[in-house]
Design a protein around this motif. Structure first.
Motif, mmCIF file in Angstrom:
data_model
loop_
_atom_site.group_PDB
_atom_site.id
_atom_site.type_symbol
_atom_site.label_atom_id
_atom_site.label_comp_id
_atom_site.label_asym_id
_atom_site.label_seq_id
_atom_site.Cartn_x
_atom_site.Cartn_y
_atom_site.Cartn_z
ATOM 1 N N HIS A 6 -2.674 -8.449 -5.919
ATOM 2 C CA HIS A 6 -2.356 -7.367 -4.971
ATOM 3 C C HIS A 6 -1.254 -6.455 -5.513
ATOM 4 O O HIS A 6 -1.209 -5.262 -5.192
ATOM 5 C CB HIS A 6 -1.974 -7.927 -3.589
ATOM 6 N N THR A 10 -1.785 -2.514 -6.084
ATOM 7 C CA THR A 10 -0.891 -1.555 -5.415
ATOM 8 C C THR A 10 -0.312 -0.571 -6.429
ATOM 9 O O THR A 10 -0.270 0.643 -6.191
ATOM 10 C CB THR A 10 0.255 -2.313 -4.698
ATOM 11 N N HIS A 123 2.651 -3.412 1.702
ATOM 12 C CA HIS A 123 1.689 -3.882 0.699
ATOM 13 C C HIS A 123 1.956 -5.327 0.297
ATOM 14 O O HIS A 123 1.367 -5.819 -0.656
ATOM 15 C CB HIS A 123 1.702 -2.951 -0.512
ATOM 16 N N PRO A 125 1.521 -9.121 1.576
ATOM 17 C CA PRO A 125 0.904 -9.927 2.629
ATOM 18 C C PRO A 125 1.975 -10.677 3.423
ATOM 19 O O PRO A 125 3.015 -11.066 2.872
ATOM 20 C CB PRO A 125 0.019 -10.922 1.851
ATOM 21 N N SER A 156 -4.478 -6.450 8.871
ATOM 22 C CA SER A 156 -4.488 -5.758 7.573
ATOM 23 C C SER A 156 -5.680 -4.817 7.483
ATOM 24 O O SER A 156 -6.710 -5.051 8.111
ATOM 25 C CB SER A 156 -4.572 -6.789 6.440
ATOM 26 N N VAL A 157 -5.521 -3.769 6.696
ATOM 27 C CA VAL A 157 -6.584 -2.766 6.538
ATOM 28 C C VAL A 157 -6.858 -2.607 5.045
ATOM 29 O O VAL A 157 -5.921 -2.477 4.254
ATOM 30 C CB VAL A 157 -6.121 -1.398 7.114
ATOM 31 N N ARG A 158 -8.126 -2.622 4.687
ATOM 32 C CA ARG A 158 -8.525 -2.385 3.296
ATOM 33 C C ARG A 158 -8.808 -0.892 3.123
ATOM 34 O O ARG A 158 -9.613 -0.323 3.870
ATOM 35 C CB ARG A 158 -9.789 -3.201 2.997
ATOM 36 N N HIS A 159 -8.115 -0.260 2.187
ATOM 37 C CA HIS A 159 -8.340 1.165 1.952
ATOM 38 C C HIS A 159 -9.170 1.357 0.673
ATOM 39 O O HIS A 159 -8.937 0.671 -0.324
ATOM 40 C CB HIS A 159 -7.003 1.894 1.769
ATOM 41 N N GLU A 160 -10.082 2.291 0.713
ATOM 42 C CA GLU A 160 -10.846 2.623 -0.489
ATOM 43 C C GLU A 160 -10.665 4.090 -0.868
ATOM 44 O O GLU A 160 -11.214 4.551 -1.863
ATOM 45 C CB GLU A 160 -12.319 2.270 -0.288
ATOM 46 N N THR A 168 -8.270 1.540 -4.289
ATOM 47 C CA THR A 168 -8.428 0.385 -3.403
ATOM 48 C C THR A 168 -7.103 -0.367 -3.294
ATOM 49 O O THR A 168 -6.434 -0.627 -4.306
ATOM 50 C CB THR A 168 -9.500 -0.589 -3.939
ATOM 51 N N ASP A 170 -4.695 -2.929 -0.080
ATOM 52 C CA ASP A 170 -4.540 -3.408 1.294
ATOM 53 C C ASP A 170 -3.248 -2.872 1.884
ATOM 54 O O ASP A 170 -2.217 -2.804 1.200
ATOM 55 C CB ASP A 170 -4.462 -4.944 1.322
ATOM 56 N N HIS A 172 -0.827 -3.801 5.093
ATOM 57 C CA HIS A 172 -0.597 -4.854 6.098
ATOM 58 C C HIS A 172 0.238 -4.281 7.233
ATOM 59 O O HIS A 172 1.376 -3.859 7.019
ATOM 60 C CB HIS A 172 0.101 -6.048 5.452
#
Ligand SMILES: C[S@@+](CC[C@H](N)C(=O)[O-])C[C@H]1O[C@@H](n2cnc3c(N)ncnc32)[C@H](O)[C@@H]1O
Length: 214
Positions: A6, A10, A123, A125, A156-160, A168, A170, A172
């Motif tokens: 992660h 990031t 970013h 967790p 949490s949200v996954r961004h693309e 890409t 995550d 939080h």
């Protein structure tokens, strides 16, 4: 030691968006009186405590670092992303910026009067927040200050996609009660806790916690 995936993700994402992130968030603080009030409160408390260096941890393009400097603080910035650090240095040539990680800061024990982490723990967790707070506790001097800003939620949200780029990562949305509890366990006393409703493009309430290191 191998870097957690992660963290790599990031860094890559923010290296990609750095220039556009800086451009899009320019002037954002001017539209957020509560944010400025909290940063002003932090700055006055640092001054009342005798001053000293403060670090903007996860500084991005340095918009908060620059604001802290205009409030009279001896502020420097640290960020995971070399692209963000380059953008911060270009925008604020008189301030010192360098790369580094919230979980392993290149700072001596008790060497700073305060840390601002403005939307940078988003970013990390939730399970890894204790190691970040332990590291912040290590570098902040006794009675020093920590100011956190983050989107509130507890999911949490996954961004693309972000800031006009395909990236890409995550984000939080931490639960403020949980974060406040972790700060207490890490050796901080939470002294200010506030939330504001989303404004403009924001989708979730925004949480702010100010804490003093024991
Ligand atoms: C949403 S941006 C906020 C930037 C800046 N604080 C602001 O408010 O404009 C998140 C920043 O935190 C940095 N960041 C995320 N995780 C980090 C970590 N573990 N250590 C240091 N920086 C981190 C990212 O590289 C990015 O620049």
């Amino acid at each position: 030691m191998t870097e957690p995936p992660h963290v790599t993700e990031t860094r890559t994402a923010y290296d990609t968006v750095a220039v556009d992130y800086a451009r899009l968030l320019e002037g954002e603080l001017a539209r957020s009186p509560l944010d400025r009030a909290l940063l002003g409160h932090f700055a006055e408390l640092v001054a009342l405590g005798g001053g000293g260096p403060v670090v903007d941890a996860g500084c991005g393009p340095g918009r908060i670092t620059g604001h802290l400097a205009t409030l009279g603080l001896d502020a420097t910035g640290i960020d995971l992303s070399p692209g963000m650090v380059a953008e911060a240095q270009r925008r604020h040539p008189d301030i010192d910026f360098r790369t580094g990680s919230l979980a392993a800061l290149d700072l001596a024990d008790g060497s700073v009067a305060g840390v601002v982490a403005w939307y940078s723990i988003i970013h990390t967790p939730a399970a890894l927040l204790p190691e970040v707070f332990a590291e912040l506790h290590r570098v902040i001097r006794p009675n020093g200050l920590l100011l956190l800003a983050f989107q509130a939620g507890g999911f949490s949200v996954r961004h693309e996609q972000a800031y006009g780029h395909e990236v890409t990562f995550d984000a939080h949305r931490h639960d403020p009660d949980h974060v406040a509890g972790l700060l207490t366990v890490a050796g901080f006393r939470v002294t200010v806790r506030t939330e504001r409703a989303p404004q403009d493009y924001e989708k979730t309430p925004q949480a702010f916690l100010l804490a003093r290191r024991d």
